[in-house]
Design a protein around this motif. Structure first.
Motif, PDB file in Angstrom:
ATOM      1  N   THR A   1      -0.986  -0.177  -1.380  1.00 10.26           N
ATOM      2  CA  THR A   1      -0.611   0.480  -0.125  1.00 10.26           C
ATOM      3  C   THR A   1      -1.699   1.422   0.374  1.00 10.26           C
ATOM      4  O   THR A   1      -1.645   1.902   1.501  1.00 10.26           O
ATOM      5  CB  THR A   1       0.696   1.286  -0.284  1.00 10.26           C
TER       6      THR A   1
ATOM      7  N   LEU B   1      -4.303  -1.466   1.723  1.00 14.55           N
ATOM      8  CA  LEU B   1      -3.663  -2.499   2.535  1.00 14.55           C
ATOM      9  C   LEU B   1      -4.122  -3.900   2.131  1.00 14.55           C
ATOM     10  O   LEU B   1      -4.611  -4.687   2.952  1.00 14.55           O
ATOM     11  CB  LEU B   1      -3.903  -2.256   4.033  1.00 14.55           C
TER      12      LEU B   1
ATOM     13  N   LEU C   1       7.438  -1.893   2.170  1.00  9.55           N
ATOM     14  CA  LEU C   1       6.480  -0.800   2.024  1.00  9.55           C
ATOM     15  C   LEU C   1       5.850  -0.428   3.364  1.00  9.55           C
ATOM     16  O   LEU C   1       4.821   0.252   3.423  1.00  9.55           O
ATOM     17  CB  LEU C   1       5.396  -1.196   1.019  1.00  9.55           C
ATOM     18  N   GLY C   2       6.428  -0.931   4.435  1.00 12.06           N
ATOM     19  CA  GLY C   2       5.904  -0.593   5.764  1.00 12.06           C
ATOM     20  C   GLY C   2       4.653  -1.378   6.126  1.00 12.06           C
ATOM     21  O   GLY C   2       3.913  -1.002   7.034  1.00 12.06           O
ATOM     22  N   LEU C   3       4.424  -2.491   5.402  1.00 10.85           N
ATOM     23  CA  LEU C   3       3.225  -3.290   5.673  1.00 10.85           C
ATOM     24  C   LEU C   3       3.619  -4.644   6.255  1.00 10.85           C
ATOM     25  O   LEU C   3       4.795  -4.953   6.409  1.00 10.85           O
ATOM     26  CB  LEU C   3       2.411  -3.430   4.389  1.00 10.85           C
TER      27      LEU C   3
ATOM     28  N   PRO D   1      -0.618  -2.491   8.813  1.00  9.83           N
ATOM     29  CA  PRO D   1       0.576  -1.661   8.970  1.00  9.83           C
ATOM     30  C   PRO D   1       1.611  -2.438   9.793  1.00  9.83           C
ATOM     31  O   PRO D   1       1.243  -3.153  10.727  1.00  9.83           O
ATOM     32  CB  PRO D   1       0.068  -0.452   9.760  1.00  9.83           C
TER      33      PRO D   1
END
Lengths: 472, 472
Positions: free
Chosen positions: A101, A104, A124-126, A214
């Protein structure tokens, strides 16, 4: 046929439980989405690069084909054992080894299902953008081998754009690592991108370093209905010309709409064409883009444009979109499913040309796909049992290819060449290009044991027919 | 040495006025930014692929090296005629053939200067992101050969990501077209990306189809001053971890700040490190990103963060940033300029390690570069005339490479291998990878006539020393 010694050695390499020579097992690994089965002599389930290396070394010394296989969802025969041999399934190699994270990136094994990776990184917001329609089944390894695309390619690119580096086994058995974990890296030739899209003919990917983004803050889904297909095609050009880049810009023609209405219980009010458009990014920019898109659609004679009314409708719309390809077989028994690409501004010309081909051959041709990047799935519907119609269908496809190339496009945007398009690559690639590709294949796979019979047209003799998706 | 017959034939091919064998001309084509000149035997200025094809065919039959050359701004010796031969300059091939505002593509000749293309597309509201620091001089052809990057790579990627297709001449003289004009295309191997970054050793690019983007609506430039380099490095990690992707995220250490203050008349109030950060996109999202970045910088102990106050200040800041590399030579007579890359989160470790190397060797090491993608230009400053210091400097570079690889990075992010890093590629690439690359080179260039002496370490014998930017 494999000798008993080879069979014993295969079992020794991957373990007794991970090799099979039983016909009932082999049948399961004889298929892909082309429905032109070829029975392999063995299927093995190795645990990683070392075992694959031993198998490939033995294949070179003993002279048998090795065919890498992900989920077998391909439309071009890439995973078919057309000359028999040993299918190397990546089913046991399905670990997501790391999601980083901070940088990325993700490190995954090839058998990871694309959807699985997407779900994990999104927690994980990715975001891992490549989204082939098969994403709930197809694997990262298969996606890499075919350089899979999908609806989001218009904004985010294709699998190639997300592969930073690979661990792979060369046809001669050497384990290599290519590329980098970073965005930049220029040490030596780009073996990473040479392997991406090489359809499992230059190496077997055993690990992949992938680039993540992201996750966009928000997404808005618009549904635009048009009375006529030509208006929808013009709207696509106008959106791009307005320098708006939606995250998806999908196109569905009237034949496909009918299928969706009947089989997915959706109501498109008898529209002649539908655009399914998404904008993503920050809430502010999404609203702005969506309103520009809406305006352009209305100016292009859309009968209605509206936003999907919540995540369930969005889900349903995409479910319906993904159901088109399989559902088409409910209206005609067989289809030839191509995935031509033209420069986006030429979509109206492509659509008009396909209509003309359809009329001249008296065949239903259903079109849908990724209009935003010019990638249209052209489905020639027919009945295999009617030989006259089958011949007509093949002619229609060749004409569609010619039209595509006249419009400066390519005969395959996502599906690859495999066995189904090898007869046609000479229409697109010059002899010097094909020769250079063959030289690269020969120097990396001198015995020709890795996934033989793919991509390149055979030097002589007729080939077994096998158009993409020619079966049910 | 070229025979009289070869010379006559070269003149016949490109025209009397477009071939020279005069020493005063050859001298101008013996250099690049490494300052390790090698005199060619001829320089020619062909008009396009057909002439280059004839030259390469003759090179194969007569056995002389051919060295493609853009503007000669490279830092790794890629365009140097290390074994003599014929320099093929692309100076006369500098037409922007087409800018397609409907499909967002451009078709250009290789001699087009990157800046020129950017200026032209921006007039039409479009955007060609790759921005090597040399962009006002370097050419698209050279950028493609080296896979040039630049500050914007953190958000927009590198040259590779903008090359859709190529016209190129293979080492054996065949003219090929690769790739597509579209975003997708998977017919055969990816020769396009095999050529990109191959440093002119696998083919000479004669036309390129490039991908363009809509020009971002607005850009905001922030200047953040930090008391200490470690704080700046931590801010970089924190920005990426916060899932903000700025369009540039440049880093300048205290040695470079001093140079900029003295030679570009800028005032950074004696900061220990500077970040130059840009966000681009819609006005709304830019404001939001900029305020997140500002907050993170302040939390990472920035002494000040402020927005540049207008386009002149932005221009001045970038002018100062671009002046660092040449200006460094004002503080020490020589430098070794490397461009290592580490995963972004490892920048603090890289910086700490470089400080340690600097102390142990008692050498000034100035660092600046593209922190957003982990690509740091490490400049080991020394005096060539002092042999002890020169040996120390080379040792320091090798240690920096080892550190980079320990941190899972790469020894070159943008500059390429050329002659200056060929001794070191074995540190990064395994023998099987180097062997595969050599096999590809040998099969496409069996006589080894195209840009020989580059990338691969020589089998035996010492090589002429030549670190990147080792000269003044």
């Amino acid at each position: 046929m494999l000798s008993e010694i080879v069979k014993r050695e295969l079992k020794r390499i991957v373990g007794e439980a991970n090799a099979s020579f039983a016909k009932e097992d082999l049948l399961c690994y004889s298929y892909d989405a082309t429905n032109s089965p070829y029975l392999p002599d063995a299927v093995v389930f190795p645990s990683g690069a070392e075992e694959i290396s031993l198998i490939l070394k033995m294949a070179n010394s003993e002279g048998f084909p090795v065919i890498p296989r992900g989920a077998g969802t391909g439309f071009s025969g890439g995973s078919l054992p057309v000359e028999g041999g040993v299918v190397v399934s990546t089913e046991r190699m399905r670990k997501i080894i790391e999601i980083d994270t901070e940088n990325l990136t993700a490190l995954v094994e090839p058998g990871v299902v694309t959807w699985e990776l997407q779900t994990e990184v999104e927690k994980l917001g990715l975001f891992y953008p490549p989204d082939p329609t098969s994403l709930k089944f197809s694997t990262i390894g298969g996606n890499i081998a075919e350089c899979a695309g999908g609806p989001r390619a218009v904004k985010y690119g294709v699998t190639r754009d997300y592969v930073l580096g690979l661990e792979a086994v060369l046809p001669t058995g050497e384990i290599i690592t290519t590329g980098v974990r970073t965005a930049k890296g220029v040490v030596g030739y780009d073996l990473t991108r040479l392997l991406v899209g090489s359809e499992g003919t230059l190496g077997i990917v055993t690990k992949a370093h992938l680039k993540l983004l992201p996750k966009p803050e928000t997404t808005k889904t618009l549904l635009a209905l048009f009375p006529d297909i030509k208006d929808a095609a013009k709207a696509v050009s106008a959106i791009i010309r307005a320098k708006v880049v939606p995250s998806t810009l999908e196109f569905i023609d009237s034949a496909c709409i009918k299928v969706v209405e009947e089989h997915a219980k959706m109501d498109f009010s008898g529209a002649g064409a539908v655009l399914l458009i998404e904008a993503d990014g920050s809430a502010e920019s999404v609203e702005k883009e969506a309103s520009t898109i809406e305006k352009i659609c209305m100016e292009s004679r859309a009968s209605s444009v509206r936003a999907a009314t919540g995540k369930y409708e969005v889900k349903d719309l995409w479910k319906a979109r993904r159901a088109i390809s399989p559902s088409l077989l409910k209206i005609r028994p067989d289809k030839i499913n191509e995935d031509v690409v033209v420069p986006r501004a030429s979509i109206p010309d492509l659509i008009a040309g396909i209509e003309d081909i359809s009329k001249r051959h008296n065949l239903l041709i259903a079109c849908f796909g990724h209009a935003g990047d010019g990638n249209i799935h052209v489905n020639v519907m027919y009945d295999k049992k009617n030989p006259v119609e089958a011949a007509s269908a093949e002619d229609a496809v060749v004409e569609a290819f010619r039209l595509t190339l006249r419009l400066k496009g390519t005969i395959s945007g996502e599906h690859g060449v495999g066995t189904t398009k090898s007869r046609f690559i000479e229409m697109e690639l010059g002899p010097a290009v094909i020769d250079a590709m063959k030289r690269i294949k020969a120097t990396l796979d001198p015995k020709g044991i890795l996934n033989p019979g793919k991509i390149f047209p055979k030097a002589n003799g007729p080939q077994k027919a096998g158009f993409a998706g020619a079966g049910k």
